[in-house]
Motif scaffolding. Structure first.
Motif, PDB file in Angstrom:
ATOM      1  N   ASN A  76       0.854  -1.185   0.000  1.00  0.00           N
ATOM      2  CA  ASN A  76       0.000   0.000   0.000  1.00  0.00           C
ATOM      3  C   ASN A  76       0.879   1.221   0.000  1.00  0.00           C
ATOM      4  O   ASN A  76       2.073   1.133   0.211  1.00  0.00           O
ATOM      5  CB  ASN A  76      -0.992   0.011   1.167  1.00  0.00           C
ATOM      6  N   SER A  77       0.287   2.389  -0.214  1.00  0.00           N
ATOM      7  CA  SER A  77       1.077   3.567  -0.501  1.00  0.00           C
ATOM      8  C   SER A  77       1.887   4.061   0.680  1.00  0.00           C
ATOM      9  O   SER A  77       2.894   4.692   0.507  1.00  0.00           O
ATOM     10  CB  SER A  77       0.166   4.705  -0.972  1.00  0.00           C
ATOM     11  N   ARG A  78       1.430   3.768   1.921  1.00  0.00           N
ATOM     12  CA  ARG A  78       2.158   4.259   3.077  1.00  0.00           C
ATOM     13  C   ARG A  78       2.912   3.149   3.789  1.00  0.00           C
ATOM     14  O   ARG A  78       3.433   3.333   4.867  1.00  0.00           O
ATOM     15  CB  ARG A  78       1.198   4.936   4.051  1.00  0.00           C
ATOM     16  N   ASP A 129     -15.956  -5.759  -3.616  1.00  0.00           N
ATOM     17  CA  ASP A 129     -14.764  -5.756  -4.466  1.00  0.00           C
ATOM     18  C   ASP A 129     -15.005  -4.922  -5.718  1.00  0.00           C
ATOM     19  O   ASP A 129     -14.121  -4.171  -6.159  1.00  0.00           O
ATOM     20  CB  ASP A 129     -14.387  -7.185  -4.857  1.00  0.00           C
ATOM     21  N   ASP A 130     -16.186  -5.053  -6.301  1.00  0.00           N
ATOM     22  CA  ASP A 130     -16.519  -4.266  -7.487  1.00  0.00           C
ATOM     23  C   ASP A 130     -16.506  -2.769  -7.173  1.00  0.00           C
ATOM     24  O   ASP A 130     -16.099  -1.957  -8.023  1.00  0.00           O
ATOM     25  CB  ASP A 130     -17.899  -4.667  -8.017  1.00  0.00           C
ATOM     26  N   LEU A 131     -16.940  -2.391  -5.972  1.00  0.00           N
ATOM     27  CA  LEU A 131     -16.936  -0.981  -5.592  1.00  0.00           C
ATOM     28  C   LEU A 131     -15.529  -0.424  -5.589  1.00  0.00           C
ATOM     29  O   LEU A 131     -15.276   0.666  -6.121  1.00  0.00           O
ATOM     30  CB  LEU A 131     -17.589  -0.810  -4.215  1.00  0.00           C
ATOM     31  N   TRP A 132     -14.582  -1.151  -4.997  1.00  0.00           N
ATOM     32  CA  TRP A 132     -13.199  -0.666  -4.949  1.00  0.00           C
ATOM     33  C   TRP A 132     -12.600  -0.595  -6.356  1.00  0.00           C
ATOM     34  O   TRP A 132     -11.875   0.366  -6.684  1.00  0.00           O
ATOM     35  CB  TRP A 132     -12.370  -1.566  -4.037  1.00  0.00           C
ATOM     36  N   LEU A 133     -12.894  -1.587  -7.191  1.00  0.00           N
ATOM     37  CA  LEU A 133     -12.404  -1.543  -8.571  1.00  0.00           C
ATOM     38  C   LEU A 133     -13.010  -0.360  -9.323  1.00  0.00           C
ATOM     39  O   LEU A 133     -12.321   0.296 -10.121  1.00  0.00           O
ATOM     40  CB  LEU A 133     -12.737  -2.857  -9.279  1.00  0.00           C
ATOM     41  N   THR A 134     -14.287  -0.081  -9.067  1.00  0.00           N
ATOM     42  CA  THR A 134     -14.931   1.087  -9.687  1.00  0.00           C
ATOM     43  C   THR A 134     -14.245   2.375  -9.252  1.00  0.00           C
ATOM     44  O   THR A 134     -14.005   3.270 -10.078  1.00  0.00           O
ATOM     45  CB  THR A 134     -16.425   1.129  -9.304  1.00  0.00           C
ATOM     46  N   VAL A 162      -6.467  -2.568  -1.208  1.00  0.00           N
ATOM     47  CA  VAL A 162      -7.766  -2.710  -0.549  1.00  0.00           C
ATOM     48  C   VAL A 162      -8.216  -1.360  -0.008  1.00  0.00           C
ATOM     49  O   VAL A 162      -7.404  -0.474   0.275  1.00  0.00           O
ATOM     50  CB  VAL A 162      -7.705  -3.738   0.598  1.00  0.00           C
ATOM     51  N   ILE A 163      -9.524  -1.218   0.175  1.00  0.00           N
ATOM     52  CA  ILE A 163     -10.077   0.068   0.572  1.00  0.00           C
ATOM     53  C   ILE A 163      -9.701   0.438   2.003  1.00  0.00           C
ATOM     54  O   ILE A 163      -9.531   1.619   2.321  1.00  0.00           O
ATOM     55  CB  ILE A 163     -11.607   0.076   0.391  1.00  0.00           C
ATOM     56  N   GLU A 164      -9.540  -0.557   2.890  1.00  0.00           N
ATOM     57  CA  GLU A 164      -9.207  -0.213   4.271  1.00  0.00           C
ATOM     58  C   GLU A 164      -7.835   0.441   4.384  1.00  0.00           C
ATOM     59  O   GLU A 164      -7.632   1.339   5.202  1.00  0.00           O
ATOM     60  CB  GLU A 164      -9.291  -1.431   5.191  1.00  0.00           C
ATOM     61  N   SER A 165      -6.904   0.013   3.555  1.00  0.00           N
ATOM     62  CA  SER A 165      -5.587   0.637   3.544  1.00  0.00           C
ATOM     63  C   SER A 165      -5.674   2.087   3.076  1.00  0.00           C
ATOM     64  O   SER A 165      -5.080   2.991   3.661  1.00  0.00           O
ATOM     65  CB  SER A 165      -4.644  -0.157   2.636  1.00  0.00           C
ATOM     66  N   ALA A 166      -6.441   2.311   2.005  1.00  0.00           N
ATOM     67  CA  ALA A 166      -6.611   3.671   1.484  1.00  0.00           C
ATOM     68  C   ALA A 166      -7.321   4.563   2.495  1.00  0.00           C
ATOM     69  O   ALA A 166      -6.968   5.729   2.676  1.00  0.00           O
ATOM     70  CB  ALA A 166      -7.397   3.633   0.172  1.00  0.00           C
ATOM     71  N   MET A 190      -5.251   1.441  10.913  1.00  0.00           N
ATOM     72  CA  MET A 190      -5.136   0.168  10.196  1.00  0.00           C
ATOM     73  C   MET A 190      -5.354  -1.014  11.133  1.00  0.00           C
ATOM     74  O   MET A 190      -5.970  -2.024  10.741  1.00  0.00           O
ATOM     75  CB  MET A 190      -3.760   0.083   9.528  1.00  0.00           C
ATOM     76  N   SER A 191      -4.883  -0.908  12.370  1.00  0.00           N
ATOM     77  CA  SER A 191      -5.078  -2.000  13.317  1.00  0.00           C
ATOM     78  C   SER A 191      -6.562  -2.216  13.609  1.00  0.00           C
ATOM     79  O   SER A 191      -7.025  -3.354  13.727  1.00  0.00           O
ATOM     80  CB  SER A 191      -4.320  -1.718  14.618  1.00  0.00           C
ATOM     81  N   VAL A 192      -7.324  -1.121  13.697  1.00  0.00           N
ATOM     82  CA  VAL A 192      -8.761  -1.238  13.948  1.00  0.00           C
ATOM     83  C   VAL A 192      -9.482  -1.787  12.721  1.00  0.00           C
ATOM     84  O   VAL A 192     -10.326  -2.689  12.824  1.00  0.00           O
ATOM     85  CB  VAL A 192      -9.361   0.128  14.356  1.00  0.00           C
TER      86      VAL A 192
END
Length: 397
Positions: A76-78, A129-134, A162-166, A190-192
């Motif tokens: 992920n980016s960070r 999953d489709d939402l994140w790809l969109t 994944v969306i949680e990372s973003a 991220m832990s939560v």
């Protein structure tokens, strides 16, 4: 280098000048040792010179001697894991392309999140999953339109799997400051999120709610990046989880940062459902013991507060599908029934039955208390504030 070469030839020259025979065993050993030491020294200098000329090759050669075990890679980016020994694995965040700040790796990021699938959830997970790809497709489209935003979109959206990372990354950047680094917040968020997948699913439901109900929302990714009502709601979900774990100090800190950054105040003790729209959101205040159901829409400058006279359970309970207009105050431990509508600028001090409309200061039911007009649609979904006004008002300008 020249001086050293000169020193190698000096003993023979001295022998010739002095006329001393070179057959002495001691002298011969001395000169041989001197030549051997000098050659080795010259060789090390040349090798050093070669390494400086090609430092990358030297680094690669030396790295081959290291332990073959490598650290786990996180995408992920960070967060990045640099290739290194197991003993020296670092959890690194590239805040900028050429700068890394490291903290010890956390177990949360090295262990896969257990996912329990059943038949009912399979379709929902595919939809998520489709939402994140969109959202990623929308981000790429935005970059095509505005190339100057390519770095921003890559860091915030496109570099995440994944969306949680973003979400953890974006919230930590928004809420971090000089005394509360974004890296610290990222690890906390991220832990939560990795432990509590219900929060992630609720965030996705909120995204869909905003996109469906707010005509000003042009895409999911714009809501994710720019709608402070959505971001404040997700920060609250994390703070509420920490509050329920008795980590009240850090939960209140998150509440304070959200209040400073987003100009809205949600106590971490408040319970909020899914599919929530906080439209515009400025000035929203939600008290500690407030409860908000699913598919609720709340506009700006709404207060769900206490009366100032009570302690304990003292805040409103909002049912599913409720619409609360701008500037409304709902005070005290009162219940707003499912599918009810509260008109803008109202002050509600009493319970409001399900599927009814309350308007005014103090608020009164449309149609009267004995026979209130019943709504046939869910206002929290339709966002309809005024369609039935002609049935009960002769209002003109």
């Amino acid at each position: 280098m020249k001086a050293l070469v000169f020193a190698l030839s000096t003993p023979q020259k001295l022998q010739k000048d002095s006329g001393t025979p070179p057959s002495s065993t001691t002298s011969s050993l001395f000169h041989n040792n001197l030549r051997s030491m000098s050659v080795h020294f010259l060789g090390s200098l040349l090798l050093s010179h070669s390494s400086l000329a090609n430092p990358q090759k030297s680094f690669v050669d030396s790295s081959k001697k290291q332990d073959k075990k490598r650290a786990v890679c996180i995408h992920n980016s960070r967060t990045q894991i640099l290739e290194c020994n197991n003993n020296n694995a670092k959890f690194c965040r590239p805040d900028y392309p050429d700068q890394f700040s490291c903290v010890p790796i956390s177990k949360v990021h090295t262990q896969p999140v257990p996912v329990h699938k059943d038949e009912e959830n399979v379709g929902k997970e595919d939809e998520d999953d489709d939402l994140w790809l969109t959202m990623k497709d929308e981000a790429r489209s935005n970059v095509d339109e505005e190339p100057i935003l390519s770095t921003y979109y890559f860091s915030a959206i496109l570099s995440h799997d994944v969306i949680e990372s973003a979400l953890a990354d974006h919230l930590s950047v928004k809420l971090g400051d000089s005394s509360l680094p974004s890296g610290t917040l990222y690890d906390l968020f991220m832990s939560v999120l990795t432990e509590e997948q219900d929060i992630v699913r609720a965030a996705k439901d909120d995204l869909r709610a905003v996109k469906e109900r707010d005509p000003a929302c042009i895409s999911y990714v714009q809501c994710f990046l720019n709608f402070k009502g959505f971001l404040a709601c997700q920060a609250h979900r994390i703070a509420h989880k920490l509050w329920s774990q008795d980590r009240k100090v850090v939960a209140l800190l998150i509440q304070n940062r959200v209040s400073e950054v987003c100009a809205m105040d949600i106590h971490p003790g408040a319970k909020i459902g899914r599919g929530i729209l906080l439209d515009h959101a400025t000035g929203v205040v939600i008290g500690e013991t407030a409860v908000i159901g699913n598919n609720v829409s709340i506009l700006h400058n709404v207060t769900l507060g206490g009366t100032g006279k009570m302690s304990g359970d003292r805040h409103p309970k909002i049912g599913d599908g409720v619409l609360i207009g701008a500037g409304t105050c709902v005070l005290g431990n009162v219940k707003i029934g499912e599918g009810a509508k509260i008109g803008a600028g109202s002050v509600v001090l009493r319970d409001v039955p399900a599927r009814t409309t309350a308007v005014g200061n103090p608020a009164k039911l449309i149609g009267g208390k004995e026979n209130p007009v019943k709504l046939d649609k869910i206002p929290g979904l339709t966002m309809d504030h005024t369609s039935d006004i002609s049935e009960w008002s002769d209002y003109v300008i």
